[in-house]
Scaffold this motif. Structure first.
Motif, PDB file in Angstrom:
ATOM      1  N   THR A   7       0.800  -1.230   0.000  1.00 22.91           N
ATOM      2  CA  THR A   7       0.000   0.000   0.000  1.00 22.91           C
ATOM      3  C   THR A   7       0.829   1.275   0.000  1.00 22.91           C
ATOM      4  N   GLY A   8       2.127   1.147   0.212  1.00 22.92           N
ATOM      5  CA  GLY A   8       2.984   2.330   0.212  1.00 22.92           C
ATOM      6  C   GLY A   8       4.432   1.966  -0.026  1.00 22.92           C
ATOM      7  N   THR A   9       5.162   2.844  -0.675  1.00 22.98           N
ATOM      8  CA  THR A   9       6.584   2.619  -0.932  1.00 22.98           C
ATOM      9  C   THR A   9       7.371   3.899  -0.707  1.00 22.98           C
ATOM     10  N   GLY A  10       8.653   3.745  -0.484  1.00 18.37           N
ATOM     11  CA  GLY A  10       9.543   4.895  -0.330  1.00 18.37           C
ATOM     12  C   GLY A  10      10.984   4.468  -0.541  1.00 18.37           C
ATOM     13  N   CYS A  11      11.827   5.397  -0.878  1.00 13.76           N
ATOM     14  CA  CYS A  11      13.244   5.067  -1.030  1.00 13.76           C
ATOM     15  C   CYS A  11      14.106   6.253  -0.618  1.00 13.76           C
ATOM     16  N   TYR A  12      15.342   5.951  -0.290  1.00 16.74           N
ATOM     17  CA  TYR A  12      16.327   6.988   0.021  1.00 16.74           C
ATOM     18  C   TYR A  12      17.488   6.810  -0.941  1.00 16.74           C
ATOM     19  N   ILE A  13      17.691   7.809  -1.794  1.00 10.84           N
ATOM     20  CA  ILE A  13      18.801   7.800  -2.744  1.00 10.84           C
ATOM     21  C   ILE A  13      19.858   8.765  -2.234  1.00 10.84           C
ATOM     22  N   PRO A  14      21.026   8.259  -1.840  1.00 11.68           N
ATOM     23  CA  PRO A  14      22.072   9.122  -1.270  1.00 11.68           C
ATOM     24  C   PRO A  14      22.490  10.237  -2.231  1.00 11.68           C
ATOM     25  N   ALA A  76       7.361   5.568   2.925  1.00 18.36           N
ATOM     26  CA  ALA A  76       6.441   4.468   2.668  1.00 18.36           C
ATOM     27  C   ALA A  76       5.205   4.558   3.555  1.00 18.36           C
ATOM     28  N   ILE A  77       5.415   4.903   4.815  1.00 14.82           N
ATOM     29  CA  ILE A  77       4.296   5.054   5.758  1.00 14.82           C
ATOM     30  C   ILE A  77       3.372   6.194   5.314  1.00 14.82           C
ATOM     31  N   GLU A  78       3.978   7.302   4.915  1.00 15.21           N
ATOM     32  CA  GLU A  78       3.197   8.439   4.432  1.00 15.21           C
ATOM     33  C   GLU A  78       2.420   8.068   3.169  1.00 15.21           C
ATOM     34  N   ASP A  79       3.087   7.332   2.276  1.00 16.71           N
ATOM     35  CA  ASP A  79       2.456   6.932   1.022  1.00 16.71           C
ATOM     36  C   ASP A  79       1.272   5.997   1.277  1.00 16.71           C
ATOM     37  N   ALA A  80       1.413   5.120   2.272  1.00 15.45           N
ATOM     38  CA  ALA A  80       0.338   4.184   2.607  1.00 15.45           C
ATOM     39  C   ALA A  80      -0.795   4.856   3.362  1.00 15.45           C
ATOM     40  N   GLY A  81      -0.524   6.020   3.942  1.00 15.88           N
ATOM     41  CA  GLY A  81      -1.544   6.748   4.680  1.00 15.88           C
ATOM     42  C   GLY A  81      -1.955   6.076   5.973  1.00 15.88           C
ATOM     43  N   ILE A  82      -0.984   5.453   6.654  1.00 15.77           N
ATOM     44  CA  ILE A  82      -1.285   4.748   7.897  1.00 15.77           C
ATOM     45  C   ILE A  82      -0.620   5.444   9.079  1.00 15.77           C
ATOM     46  N   ILE A 316      15.837  -3.534  -5.507  1.00 18.00           N
ATOM     47  CA  ILE A 316      14.466  -3.793  -5.962  1.00 18.00           C
ATOM     48  C   ILE A 316      13.460  -2.817  -5.352  1.00 18.00           C
ATOM     49  N   PRO A 317      13.459  -2.619  -4.020  1.00 19.25           N
ATOM     50  CA  PRO A 317      12.454  -1.680  -3.485  1.00 19.25           C
ATOM     51  C   PRO A 317      12.649  -0.254  -3.985  1.00 19.25           C
ATOM     52  N   THR A 318      13.902   0.145  -4.236  1.00 25.50           N
ATOM     53  CA  THR A 318      14.153   1.484  -4.780  1.00 25.50           C
ATOM     54  C   THR A 318      13.606   1.589  -6.194  1.00 25.50           C
ATOM     55  N   LEU A 319      13.916   0.601  -7.026  1.00 23.95           N
ATOM     56  CA  LEU A 319      13.447   0.611  -8.409  1.00 23.95           C
ATOM     57  C   LEU A 319      11.923   0.555  -8.465  1.00 23.95           C
ATOM     58  N   TYR A 320      11.326  -0.279  -7.630  1.00 23.27           N
ATOM     59  CA  TYR A 320       9.869  -0.404  -7.613  1.00 23.27           C
ATOM     60  C   TYR A 320       9.215   0.925  -7.216  1.00 23.27           C
ATOM     61  N   ASP A 321       9.780   1.588  -6.228  1.00 23.20           N
ATOM     62  CA  ASP A 321       9.247   2.879  -5.803  1.00 23.20           C
ATOM     63  C   ASP A 321       9.351   3.908  -6.922  1.00 23.20           C
ATOM     64  N   ARG A 324       6.779   2.922  -9.633  1.00 18.52           N
ATOM     65  CA  ARG A 324       5.423   3.070  -9.091  1.00 18.52           C
ATOM     66  C   ARG A 324       5.000   4.536  -9.057  1.00 18.52           C
ATOM     67  N   LYS A 325       5.972   5.437  -8.837  1.00 17.95           N
ATOM     68  CA  LYS A 325       5.666   6.862  -8.735  1.00 17.95           C
ATOM     69  C   LYS A 325       5.989   7.633 -10.015  1.00 17.95           C
ATOM     70  N   GLY A 326       6.259   6.893 -11.095  1.00 17.25           N
ATOM     71  CA  GLY A 326       6.457   7.519 -12.396  1.00 17.25           C
ATOM     72  C   GLY A 326       7.765   8.254 -12.556  1.00 17.25           C
ATOM     73  N   ASN A 327       8.810   7.799 -11.856  1.00 11.77           N
ATOM     74  CA  ASN A 327      10.094   8.506 -11.905  1.00 11.77           C
ATOM     75  C   ASN A 327      11.155   7.828 -12.761  1.00 11.77           C
ATOM     76  N   ILE A 328      10.745   6.842 -13.578  1.00 11.36           N
ATOM     77  CA  ILE A 328      11.642   6.221 -14.553  1.00 11.36           C
ATOM     78  C   ILE A 328      11.025   6.434 -15.928  1.00 11.36           C
ATOM     79  N   ASP A 329      11.778   7.013 -16.854  1.00 12.00           N
ATOM     80  CA  ASP A 329      11.256   7.303 -18.191  1.00 12.00           C
ATOM     81  C   ASP A 329      10.731   6.044 -18.874  1.00 12.00           C
ATOM     82  N   ASP A 330       9.579   6.176 -19.512  1.00 10.16           N
ATOM     83  CA  ASP A 330       8.961   5.112 -20.318  1.00 10.16           C
ATOM     84  C   ASP A 330       8.556   3.893 -19.495  1.00 10.16           C
ATOM     85  N   GLN A 331       8.450   4.055 -18.166  1.00 11.63           N
ATOM     86  CA  GLN A 331       8.041   2.949 -17.308  1.00 11.63           C
ATOM     87  C   GLN A 331       6.912   3.410 -16.383  1.00 11.63           C
TER      88      GLN A 331
END
Length: 358
Positions: A7-14, A76-82, A316-321, A324-331
């Motif tokens: 229901t929610g995802t998040g990532c931290y990119i250094p 992820a928690i914010e995205d899930a709204g919990i 995987i969780p970074t790529l999925y996030d 999922r949020k439209g931040n990879i071109d053409d995906q």
């Protein structure tokens, strides 16, 4: 009807970018501690052609794996709204714990999951935090574990995180040091009661081979002859890992798909551990070959290794996030899309999850 869904995802990119050209002043040696007498620009270009990596991300000096994990978790928690207090389990996948900048010693007590719970300010004593060490497939295994607890009725909401600072355990005299990077990715997975929706986790598969494969990825001494042999770094037998992955990962992916009762032709995206561009492409091609499909569907495999490198459990969780949020071109992902997750790494371990996006 109950379904188990993300229901929610998040990532931290250094923020620290380490380009391939930054390795030019260095000196690489073979595993036999012999100097590699090839111009560094040539070594680095060959590396790029094989792995696809042009740059990678390193954590800032004052940032640890658990700090990155907590930041990804908050998103992820914010995205899930919990409410974070409703989380039943916090599962953190990693391999080396918190490693301070300039040090090599790993710190895993208390667990990274406990540190994340503390940083999130969760007071609920029934929220159980624990770590999982499963090589690069650790985050995906954490997802499988959370799914199992939810299915059994022992949990309703789980936070699953993958976080790593591999830049702090690499041997700078080893060519493979250019592969590894830092980062964190997280998701909230919950049980939902619904009469309208179908989806969520459809099936899983896990395999381990721990005989001659055990030390394909391990901790070992620096390749530099002048370095102290008592200090160890992450080491990888690249050819062995490639051969193992190509032999066994496609079969595990197929077993997962077949177990899930879906058609391979219905798969819209394959999120595979970002280990090596050429290896991942070969694995996916071999997977489709098991179904007598010669041509891999276009845009089936999103990738971020080119600019993020291999952050192990976080890939995987970074790529999925990002997708999922439209931040990879053409995906992009659409409701009802069938997704296949797959990973391979130290152990040697392999896993896969078939999932219907909602």
């Amino acid at each position: 009807m109950s379904i188990t869904v993300i229901t929610g995802t998040g990532c931290y990119i250094p923020p620290v970018i380490k380009k391939n050209s930054d390795f030019v002043p260095g000196k690489f040696y073979t595993e036999n501690q012999l100097p590699i007498n090839v111009p560094m620009p040539d070594v680095i270009e060959k590396f790029r052609l094989i792995t696809g990596i042009k740059e990678r991300r390193y954590a800032a000096d004052n940032v640890s794996a658990s700090h990155m994990a907590a930041q990804a978790a908050k998103l992820a928690i914010e995205d899930a709204g919990i409410d974070a207090e409703q989380i039943d389990q916090i599962i953190v996948a990693h391999n080396y714990g918190d490693v301070l900048h300039g040090a090599i010693q790993t710190d895993t007590v208390p667990s990274l999951a406990s540190r994340v719970k503390h940083q999130l300010g969760i007071r609920n004593p029934n929220c159980v935090p624990y770590d999982i060490l499963f090589g690069c497939p650790g985050w995906l295994q954490g997802l499988i574990q959370a799914y199992s607890f939810i299915k059994s009725g022992m949990a309703g909401t789980c936070l699953v995180i993958g976080a790593e600072t591999l830049s702090r355990v690499v041997d700078v005299h080893d060519r493979d040091s250019m592969i590894f990077s830092d980062g964190a990715g997280a998701c909230i997975i919950e049980q939902k009661e619904t009469a309208q929706l179908s989806g969520g986790v459809l099936g899983t598969c896990t395999r381990s081979d721990c005989m001659e494969e055990l030390n394909y990825i391990h901790f070992g001494s620096s390749y530099a002859p002048e370095k102290n042999g008592d200090t160890c770094f992450i080491k990888m037998k690249g050819r062995k890992v490639y051969e193992y992955a190509l032999k066994h990962v496609p079969a595990a992916m197929k077993a997962c798909v077949d177990k899930s009762g879906v058609s391979v032709k219905d798969i819209k995206k394959i999120f595979i551990h970002q280990a090596n561009e050429k290896m991942d492409e070969a694995i996916v091609k071999a997977f489709y070959a098991l179904y007598d499909i010669e041509d891999v569907p276009a845009l089936i495999m999103p990738m971020c290794i080119q600019w993020l490198g291999n952050s192990s459990v976080a890939t995987i969780p970074t790529l999925y996030d990002l997708v999922r949020k439209g931040n990879i071109d053409d995906q992009q992902l659409n409701p009802g899309d069938i997704i296949l997750f797959a990973s391979v790494g130290a152990g040697m371990n392999i896993n896969a999850v078939c999932y219907k996006h909602i």
